[in-house]
Design a protein around this motif. Structure first.
Motif, PDB file in Angstrom:
ATOM      1  N   PRO A  34       0.817  -1.239   0.000  1.00 52.02           N
ATOM      2  CA  PRO A  34       0.000   0.000   0.000  1.00 52.02           C
ATOM      3  C   PRO A  34       0.837   1.270   0.000  1.00 52.02           C
ATOM      4  CG  PRO A  34      -0.776  -1.518   1.676  1.00 52.02           C
ATOM      5  CD  PRO A  34       0.505  -2.078   1.126  1.00 52.02           C
ATOM      6  N   ARG A  35       2.078   1.191   0.460  1.00 51.51           N
ATOM      7  CA  ARG A  35       2.909   2.384   0.528  1.00 51.51           C
ATOM      8  C   ARG A  35       3.579   2.710  -0.803  1.00 51.51           C
ATOM      9  NH1 ARG A  35       6.758   1.210   5.215  1.00 51.51           N
ATOM     10  NH2 ARG A  35       5.810  -0.792   5.495  1.00 51.51           N
ATOM     11  N   VAL A  36       3.478   1.831  -1.773  1.00 48.57           N
ATOM     12  CA  VAL A  36       4.112   2.067  -3.066  1.00 48.57           C
ATOM     13  C   VAL A  36       3.069   2.639  -4.012  1.00 48.57           C
ATOM     14  CG1 VAL A  36       5.286   1.018  -5.025  1.00 48.57           C
ATOM     15  CG2 VAL A  36       5.732   0.185  -2.730  1.00 48.57           C
ATOM     16  N   THR A  37       3.205   3.909  -4.311  1.00 45.10           N
ATOM     17  CA  THR A  37       2.291   4.547  -5.250  1.00 45.10           C
ATOM     18  C   THR A  37       3.085   5.479  -6.145  1.00 45.10           C
ATOM     19  OG1 THR A  37       1.838   6.326  -3.683  1.00 45.10           O
ATOM     20  CG2 THR A  37       0.295   4.471  -3.703  1.00 45.10           C
ATOM     21  N   ALA A  38       2.604   5.662  -7.327  1.00 49.65           N
ATOM     22  CA  ALA A  38       3.209   6.610  -8.253  1.00 49.65           C
ATOM     23  C   ALA A  38       2.191   7.711  -8.511  1.00 49.65           C
ATOM     24  CB  ALA A  38       3.581   5.911  -9.561  1.00 49.65           C
ATOM     25  N   THR A  39       2.671   8.854  -8.916  1.00 50.45           N
ATOM     26  CA  THR A  39       1.790   9.954  -9.262  1.00 50.45           C
ATOM     27  C   THR A  39       1.366   9.762 -10.713  1.00 50.45           C
ATOM     28  OG1 THR A  39       3.005  11.387  -7.787  1.00 50.45           O
ATOM     29  CG2 THR A  39       1.616  12.458  -9.420  1.00 50.45           C
ATOM     30  N   TYR A  40       0.087   9.916 -10.960  1.00 53.35           N
ATOM     31  CA  TYR A  40      -0.431   9.774 -12.317  1.00 53.35           C
ATOM     32  C   TYR A  40      -1.032  11.113 -12.712  1.00 53.35           C
ATOM     33  CZ  TYR A  40      -2.854   7.765 -16.311  1.00 53.35           C
ATOM     34  OH  TYR A  40      -3.279   7.466 -17.582  1.00 53.35           O
ATOM     35  N   ASP A  41      -0.449  11.700 -13.732  1.00 59.15           N
ATOM     36  CA  ASP A  41      -0.929  12.994 -14.196  1.00 59.15           C
ATOM     37  C   ASP A  41      -1.611  12.838 -15.541  1.00 59.15           C
ATOM     38  OD1 ASP A  41       0.076  14.452 -12.050  1.00 59.15           O
ATOM     39  OD2 ASP A  41       2.054  14.630 -12.981  1.00 59.15           O
ATOM     40  N   LYS A  54       9.457  12.340  -9.149  1.00 53.37           N
ATOM     41  CA  LYS A  54       9.982  13.640  -8.753  1.00 53.37           C
ATOM     42  C   LYS A  54      11.476  13.793  -9.029  1.00 53.37           C
ATOM     43  CE  LYS A  54       5.996  14.849  -7.083  1.00 53.37           C
ATOM     44  NZ  LYS A  54       5.012  14.721  -8.079  1.00 53.37           N
ATOM     45  N   SER A  55      12.226  12.685  -8.974  1.00 56.24           N
ATOM     46  CA  SER A  55      13.665  12.777  -9.185  1.00 56.24           C
ATOM     47  C   SER A  55      14.209  11.445  -9.662  1.00 56.24           C
ATOM     48  CB  SER A  55      14.373  13.187  -7.894  1.00 56.24           C
ATOM     49  OG  SER A  55      14.331  12.112  -6.967  1.00 56.24           O
ATOM     50  N   GLN A  56      15.434  11.472 -10.096  1.00 59.97           N
ATOM     51  CA  GLN A  56      16.105  10.248 -10.529  1.00 59.97           C
ATOM     52  C   GLN A  56      16.272   9.304  -9.330  1.00 59.97           C
ATOM     53  OE1 GLN A  56      20.009  10.784 -12.220  1.00 59.97           O
ATOM     54  NE2 GLN A  56      19.989   8.780 -13.164  1.00 59.97           N
ATOM     55  N   THR A  57      16.516   9.846  -8.167  1.00 57.59           N
ATOM     56  CA  THR A  57      16.672   9.042  -6.950  1.00 57.59           C
ATOM     57  C   THR A  57      15.384   8.277  -6.651  1.00 57.59           C
ATOM     58  OG1 THR A  57      18.242  10.649  -6.073  1.00 57.59           O
ATOM     59  CG2 THR A  57      17.263   9.112  -4.494  1.00 57.59           C
ATOM     60  N   GLU A  58      14.238   8.968  -6.774  1.00 54.02           N
ATOM     61  CA  GLU A  58      12.959   8.296  -6.553  1.00 54.02           C
ATOM     62  C   GLU A  58      12.735   7.209  -7.595  1.00 54.02           C
ATOM     63  OE1 GLU A  58      10.108  11.575  -4.390  1.00 54.02           O
ATOM     64  OE2 GLU A  58      10.155  11.526  -6.569  1.00 54.02           O
ATOM     65  N   ASP A  59      13.123   7.495  -8.821  1.00 53.26           N
ATOM     66  CA  ASP A  59      12.985   6.517  -9.896  1.00 53.26           C
ATOM     67  C   ASP A  59      13.790   5.262  -9.582  1.00 53.26           C
ATOM     68  OD1 ASP A  59      12.085   5.529 -12.359  1.00 53.26           O
ATOM     69  OD2 ASP A  59      13.866   6.296 -13.398  1.00 53.26           O
ATOM     70  N   MET A  65      12.399  -1.195  -5.430  1.00 56.52           N
ATOM     71  CA  MET A  65      11.240  -1.743  -4.729  1.00 56.52           C
ATOM     72  C   MET A  65      10.457  -2.692  -5.631  1.00 56.52           C
ATOM     73  SD  MET A  65       9.792   1.321  -2.358  1.00 56.52           S
ATOM     74  CE  MET A  65       8.694   0.230  -1.463  1.00 56.52           C
ATOM     75  N   GLU A  66      10.333  -2.312  -6.890  1.00 52.79           N
ATOM     76  CA  GLU A  66       9.633  -3.165  -7.840  1.00 52.79           C
ATOM     77  C   GLU A  66      10.335  -4.512  -7.962  1.00 52.79           C
ATOM     78  OE1 GLU A  66       9.487  -2.729 -12.428  1.00 52.79           O
ATOM     79  OE2 GLU A  66       7.784  -1.590 -11.623  1.00 52.79           O
ATOM     80  N   LYS A  67      11.651  -4.498  -8.025  1.00 55.20           N
ATOM     81  CA  LYS A  67      12.436  -5.735  -8.108  1.00 55.20           C
ATOM     82  C   LYS A  67      12.256  -6.561  -6.831  1.00 55.20           C
ATOM     83  CE  LYS A  67      15.446  -8.378 -10.104  1.00 55.20           C
ATOM     84  NZ  LYS A  67      14.981  -9.276 -11.138  1.00 55.20           N
ATOM     85  N   GLU A  68      12.249  -5.873  -5.678  1.00 53.83           N
ATOM     86  CA  GLU A  68      12.031  -6.567  -4.407  1.00 53.83           C
ATOM     87  C   GLU A  68      10.652  -7.221  -4.386  1.00 53.83           C
ATOM     88  OE1 GLU A  68      11.818  -5.731   0.406  1.00 53.83           O
ATOM     89  OE2 GLU A  68      12.605  -4.162  -0.901  1.00 53.83           O
TER      90      GLU A  68
END
Length: 149
Positions: A34-41, A54-59, A65-68
């Motif tokens: 539930p804590r993994v969300t992306a912004t959808y514009d 928001k940034s390369q670091t977040e990416d 996290m996706e791999k985990e």
């Protein structure tokens, strides 16, 4: 004893640990998801849109996290396959053979005690049941032999 059955026995002895492990992995997965969300514009209206970070670091963090999640899901799937295969195989054993498996592998009872609980005079008869269980489970749990153990 057949080497293939020795491998199957390792799965049977660990059955209860697989149940606990599956429950814990699912709990962990659900606590993170539930804590993994992306912004959808909405970009340009209509049905098109784009995920934005928001940034390369977040990416990078989201990709990790996706791999985990993928790895955790693969482990959950593997445990479900093991548990489901054992459950299905047990359904097709007669009552005495199923009781033998439960006592020997799930409860780790020794052969003398199994003989007593199954009301056999000696453990030689229990070894006969074990041989029949081996013959049946070698066939019904063959899928476990193809998995890395």
């Amino acid at each position: 004893m057949n080497q293939d059955f020795a491998r199957i026995e390792r799965y049977l002895y660990q059955y209860n640990n697989y149940l606990v492990g599956l429950k814990n992995m699912k709990r962990y997965y659900e606590s993170l998801y539930p804590r993994v969300t992306a912004t959808y514009d909405d970009v340009g209206g209509g049905s098109t849109g784009a995920f934005t970070y928001k940034s390369q670091t977040e990416d990078i963090a989201l990709k990790r996290m996706e791999k985990e999640f993928e790895n955790l899901k693969a482990q959950i799937d593997e445990y479900e396959l093991i548990i489901g295969s054992i459950d299905e195989a047990l359904k097709h054993l007669d009552k005495t053979k199923r009781k033998f498996v439960e006592l020997r592998y799930f409860q780790r009872v020794d052969m003398d005690m199994i003989a007593s609980k199954l009301k056999y005079a000696n453990k030689r008869s229990v070894y006969s049941i074990r041989d029949k269980v081996e013959d049946e489970l070698i066939v019904s749990l063959k899928i476990l032999l193809s998995m890395s153990s």
